[in-house]
Design an enzyme around this catalytic site. Structure first.
Site, PDB file in Angstrom:
ATOM      1  N   ARG A 130       0.877  -1.180   0.000  1.00 37.30           N
ATOM      2  CA  ARG A 130       0.000   0.000   0.000  1.00 37.30           C
ATOM      3  C   ARG A 130       0.910   1.224   0.000  1.00 37.30           C
ATOM      4  NH1 ARG A 130      -3.533  -3.457   3.570  1.00 37.30           N
ATOM      5  NH2 ARG A 130      -5.630  -3.346   2.708  1.00 37.30           N
ATOM      6  N   ARG A 187       1.210  -1.366  -5.422  1.00 37.97           N
ATOM      7  CA  ARG A 187      -0.066  -0.795  -5.869  1.00 37.97           C
ATOM      8  C   ARG A 187       0.121   0.699  -6.072  1.00 37.97           C
ATOM      9  NH1 ARG A 187      -5.388  -1.313  -2.200  1.00 37.97           N
ATOM     10  NH2 ARG A 187      -4.361   0.291  -0.973  1.00 37.97           N
ATOM     11  N   GLU A 195     -12.269  -4.680  -6.961  1.00 40.06           N
ATOM     12  CA  GLU A 195     -12.797  -4.111  -5.714  1.00 40.06           C
ATOM     13  C   GLU A 195     -14.203  -3.562  -5.887  1.00 40.06           C
ATOM     14  OE1 GLU A 195      -9.515  -1.952  -3.272  1.00 40.06           O
ATOM     15  OE2 GLU A 195      -9.269  -1.347  -5.350  1.00 40.06           O
ATOM     16  N   ASN A 247     -12.148  -5.907   0.939  1.00 44.24           N
ATOM     17  CA  ASN A 247     -12.643  -4.832   1.821  1.00 44.24           C
ATOM     18  C   ASN A 247     -13.592  -3.920   1.048  1.00 44.24           C
ATOM     19  OD1 ASN A 247     -10.750  -5.928   3.542  1.00 44.24           O
ATOM     20  ND2 ASN A 247      -9.211  -4.369   3.087  1.00 44.24           N
ATOM     21  N   ASP A 248     -13.103  -3.429  -0.079  1.00 41.49           N
ATOM     22  CA  ASP A 248     -13.960  -2.539  -0.873  1.00 41.49           C
ATOM     23  C   ASP A 248     -15.040  -3.318  -1.621  1.00 41.49           C
ATOM     24  OD1 ASP A 248     -13.240   0.150  -0.421  1.00 41.49           O
ATOM     25  OD2 ASP A 248     -11.304  -0.259  -1.352  1.00 41.49           O
ATOM     26  N   ARG A 250     -17.479   0.917   4.879  1.00 43.05           N
ATOM     27  CA  ARG A 250     -16.552   0.094   5.666  1.00 43.05           C
ATOM     28  C   ARG A 250     -16.083   0.789   6.933  1.00 43.05           C
ATOM     29  NH1 ARG A 250     -11.278  -0.331   1.663  1.00 43.05           N
ATOM     30  NH2 ARG A 250     -10.020  -0.683   3.495  1.00 43.05           N
TER      31      ARG A 250
HETATM   32  C1  PEP Z   1      -9.403  -3.907  -0.337  1.00 47.50           C
HETATM   33  O1  PEP Z   1     -10.215  -3.022  -0.625  1.00 47.50           O
HETATM   34  O2  PEP Z   1      -9.725  -5.067  -0.011  1.00 47.50           O
HETATM   35  C2  PEP Z   1      -7.964  -3.588  -0.355  1.00 47.50           C
HETATM   36  C3  PEP Z   1      -7.051  -4.524  -0.203  1.00 47.50           C
HETATM   37  O3  PEP Z   1      -7.630  -2.264  -0.478  1.00 47.50           O
HETATM   38  P1  PEP Z   1      -7.660  -1.206   0.766  1.00 47.50           P
HETATM   39  O4  PEP Z   1      -8.062  -1.974   2.000  1.00 47.50           O
HETATM   40  O5  PEP Z   1      -6.302  -0.634   0.847  1.00 47.50           O
HETATM   41  O6  PEP Z   1      -8.710  -0.244   0.308  1.00 47.50           O
HETATM   42 MG    MG Z   2      -9.488  -1.153  -1.517  1.00 42.09          MG
END
Ligand code: PEP
Ligand code: MG
Length: 866
Positions: A590, A626, A720, A743-744, A754
């Protein structure tokens, strides 16, 4: 006109307005009486901060309690420990019961006399916690004039209705008579301790004295009794915890019989224990009264900030009070003092950075490096020098310069930058301690397996502790994402935060069990509990060691199918931790960590240097970088982002890169500049269609041309959004690999923010709708012979690993600490079992049902958290 239920409090004194944390008394600093600010006065008359009635003015005239018509109670306490002056140096202008108008003089005091005789003249202005009002805004860290706006307060909850507590006198279940042992009677500090001791108990408790009655939960009511040393009182308690309440209060009175402050270790004979969940120490039969303390045993609940279990003796670590002289002894001398203090702090930080060169202390090194950078910040030094030239002492000038910078950072609407405020304040303390001639090293040597207790530990305090003897950390305040918490996690030290002020009343030497898995701190547990906890600790140490050595092997299912397990990384320290834990590379770097904590974007060379360090830490393993995923919950201070009503659906992820192409171009150049054996690959966040991928590829080709790079770099796409999951087959045709960000993907599939705590329990990536999208993405990748990875939080859940493998995922990227467990779990199942599990899960109606299925399929031993 102000809305009803809100109130402005005006400064009752001219002086310096400081956060309450600076009051050199834990009762105020830990907010046992309530929240507020502390004023360092420059004049000797205290004025009313609002229209109110004087409810309390003790004979010692050192404090006034006011109540407004709407029920807000304000305690104005001139100086610290001034009750001991017995009224000398104070003159009252009002009496109890008087109505006063805002600005009216309440009392006068001889400031010079107090400065010589009192522990401190710092004057807390407190909104008492039991009146149900909360502070919404405050003016701190600057000079304040009399009558200037000091605080905005608002009604938070109705004051407890005394009638609803029942008639204590008639329903009393337990009564005890005591002689008041507090040296100066029941003034502010004892009242706060007594009220705080009852906070977690279900009982109505009254104190009877001088023919009057006070609700023992109300500090104001307790103070209003005006009880003096040696007077007799009666405590009446009713309700389920009546006896515990009596014992808790008795313990506080007894602890003050021989000494003004409680700090005795518990007797070895403490034998009778409360049932689980009972939170306060109680007096024991046969125990010497003087040896009893506020928290001799029981269980406190907090929030886990670093996982694990620890058992050992408690050690309270208090931050020393730092006294700062306001006026300088001439500019040359003060400049020299500041320079030499900074030099001493610099030398110590450099030693820390050097000593922290080992992998495990990478985070300590990074924090020390951040402090070193701030220590030499030209703006900060220039501001301090200007203040010294204007006549201030080195300490006052340094403090003012740091506070100004902290204010500037706080004012920026950027959470990451606001975190730097902690670094600044930590550094302020380090320099001031040296100026004051105090040691910055911890005063007490740690006992073996120490559980260190503090109100809130500074990172520098934590780094200075002997890591070999430190078993756990327990904080009264603090957050799970504070720097100290991150540091504790990086050091592998279990930590609990937000345990409340009672944790500060645990005596040094008391045996405690700190269990982060359940967020509990158990004080002086019975021998059977200790034995069971020791056995669990030994088993988890042995299991971790076994898993860690097995984790260095390549990951395969029980029937030999290769599944790659990589790590999510955000810093060099995490890359090192990843390798130690058996990561086969980095599946998600990240890069936001480089962009967020600053006022200008990082240069190409700075970025390359950082990526290079991480690549070097990974050796020959792959490094997935990324591109900047800014926007949404990660705003960037220096990008002129338009205000968005719904930032999660706004300019974020790759949209930011395409909106500021220079930012993207610089980052791509930086990535292409990384050399060495690591295999770099690019990953694009928040893709919704093919056009975005093509746009990035065009920039990439231009940059490769500029740099004369002939070799290509793999470009992966994050799945995502439901859009990219549904288009995965088309996307996989133009991407080199897919990486699913659960996550997204979960946030956008379930339409649940979230970051919304109210939805947190339902925001589950095991929702069948999310699983279907994962299956679709994996199928799309397979069609074109591409890898399908998962790098969202679901990849870090060992119970989900077989399911993801069954859905067609062939790479997981997880937090480093969980990798040994993930590999072990995958190694214990066959691909056929995984597919059968996934098939069953896809038919289920809810996330809860899927989670139950996944848990059922997981052997109990594999469900133990890391
Ligand atoms: C996700 O969205 O799952 C992801 C890995 O990106 P981030 O948590 O950094 O938004
Ligand atoms: Mg994400």
């Amino acid at each position: 006109m102000k809305p009803p239920g809100t109130l402005t409090l005006l400064a009752p004194l001219a002086g310096w307005s400081a956060p309450l944390d600076e009051a050199p008394d834990e009762v105020f600093a830990a907010r046992l009486l309530g929240d507020g600010v502390a004023i360092d006065p420059t004049e000797g008359t205290l004025h009313a901060p609002c229209d109110a009635v004087v409810v309390l003015l003790p004979a010692s005239r050192h404090a006034v309690t006011l109540r407004t018509a709407a029920g807000c109670e304000i305690l104005l306490h001139v100086g610290i420990d001034t009750v001991a002056l017995g009224g000398e140096g104070f003159e009252a202008h009002v009496s109890a019961g008087a109505r006063v108008r805002a600005g009216e003089p309440l009392l006068s005091f001889d400031l010079d006399f107090l400065a010589q005789r009192a522990r401190s003249v710092l004057t807390p202005v407190i909104v008492t916690s039991d009146s149900g009002w909360a502070i919404r805004g405050r003016t701190v860290d600057r000079a304040i004039a009399l009558g200037e706006r000091l605080m905005e307060v608002a009604l938070q909850r109705a004051r407890p209705d005394d009638a609803s507590l029942g008639n204590a006198a008639s329903a009393a279940a337990a009564v005890r008579r005591l002689t008041v042992s507090f040296e100066h009677g029941i003034h502010a500090r004892p009242a706060a301790l007594l009220a705080a001791a009852l906070r977690s108990l279900a009982a109505d408790v009254r104190l009877m004295a001088r023919g009057r009655e006070a609700n023992a939960r109300s500090t104001v009511a307790l103070m209003a009794l005006g009880v003096r040393h040696g007077e007799e009182i009666e405590i009446r308690a009713s309700g389920p915890d009546a006896h515990n309440a009596l014992n808790a209060l008795t313990a506080i009175f007894n602890a003050h019989e021989s000494a003004p402050r409680p700090a005795q270790p518990p007797p070895a004979s403490a034998a009778v224990h409360p049932p689980a969940g009972l939170d306060l120490g109680t007096a024991q039969p046969g125990e010497s009264p003087a040896a009893r303390t506020v928290m001799t045993y029981g269980v406190l609940r907090g929030v886990a900030a670093s996982p694990g279990l620890a058992i050992g003796p408690a050690l309270q670590l208090h931050r020393p009070e730092i006294r700062v002289r306001e006026t300088g002894a001439g500019a040359p001398a003060e400049h020299a003092a500041l320079d030499s203090a900074r030099a001493e702090v610099r030398a110590r930080l450099e030693r820390t950075a050097l000593a922290a060169a080992s992998d495990a202390m990478g985070t300590a090194r990074e924090i020390a490096a951040a402090h070193l950078e701030l220590l030499d910040d030209p703006e900060l030094i220039a501001a301090a020098r200007t203040a010294i030239d204007a006549g201030r002492s080195a300490g006052a000038a340094w403090r003012a310069a740091v506070r100004d910078s902290a204010d500037t950072l706080r004012a920026l609407d950027d959470a990451r930058l606001r975190e730097r405020v902690d670094d600044l304040l930590d550094l302020e303390a380090q320099v001031l301690l040296v100026l004051a001639g105090e040691s910055v090293e911890p005063a007490a040597a740690l006992p073996e397996q120490a559980i260190v207790i503090a109100r809130e530990l500074l990172p520098s305090q934590l780094i200075a502790l002997d890591g070999a003897r430190l078993a756990g950390i327990a904080m009264a305040a603090g957050g799970a994402t504070s720097h100290a918490a991150i540091l504790a996690a990086a050091m592998g030290i279990p930590a609990l935060v937000a345990l409340g002020p009672q944790v500060l009343a645990i005596p040094d030497g008391a045996e405690v069990i700190l269990d982060a898995a359940v967020g509990a701190l158990e004080v002086a547990p019975l021998e059977p509990r200790l034995t069971a906890a020791r056995a669990r600790l030994a088993a988890s140490v042995a299991e971790r060691a076994a898993l860690a050595s097995a984790a260095q092997r390549e990951c395969r299912t029980a029937d030999g199918v290769r599944i790659e397990v990589l790590a999510n990384v955000g810093s060099v320290a995490e890359a090192q931790a990843a390798v130690r834990n058996g990561a086969e590379g980095c599946g998600l770097l990240r890069t936001e960590f480089l962009f967020l904590d600053r006022l200008t974007p990082p240069s190409e060379s700075e970025q390359t240097a950082q990526y290079q360090q991480i690549a070097d830490a990974l050796g020959e393993r792959p490094l997935t970088i990324r591109t900047l995923d800014a926007g949404g919950d990660k705003p960037i201070a220096y990008l002129p982002m338009p205000r968005e009503d719904n930032p999660a659906l706004g300019l974020r992820g790759i949209r930011t890169g395409l909106a500021w192409p220079q930012l993207l171009r610089t980052q791509l150049r930086a990535v292409l500049g990384v050399r060495g054996p690591a295999r770099c690959r690019l990953l694009l966040p928040m893709i919704t269609d093919l056009e975005e991928i093509e746009a990035v590829r065009r920039v990439l080709e231009e940059v490769r041309g500029e740099l004369g790079r002939s070799e290509s770099i793999a470009v992966g796409v994050m799945i995502e959004t439901p859009a990219s999951a549904l288009l995965a087959e088309r996307i996989a045709a133009v991407a080199d690999f897919l990486s699913i960000g659960t996550n997204d993907l979960t946030q956008y599939t379930l339409a649940m923010d979230r970051g919304n705590p109210q939805l947190a329990a339902r925001l589950d990536a095991l929702h069948p709708a999310v699983l279907r999208l994962i299956a679709r993405a994996a199928e799309g990748a397979r069609t074109h012979g591409r890898h399908a990875a998962v790098c969202g939080g679901l990849a870090s859940e060992p119970i989900a690993a077989p399911l993801l493998v069954g859905l067609g995922v062939n790479e997981l990227s997880a937090v480093p600490a969980v990798i040994p467990q993930l590999k072990a779990r995958i190694g214990s199942v066959s691909l056929r079992d995984c597919r059968a599990l996934a098939e069953e899960a896809l038919k289920l109606p809810t996330a809860a049902a899927v989670r139950a299925l996944a848990a059922d399929a997981t052997p109990a031993a594999a469900q133990v958290p890391a």
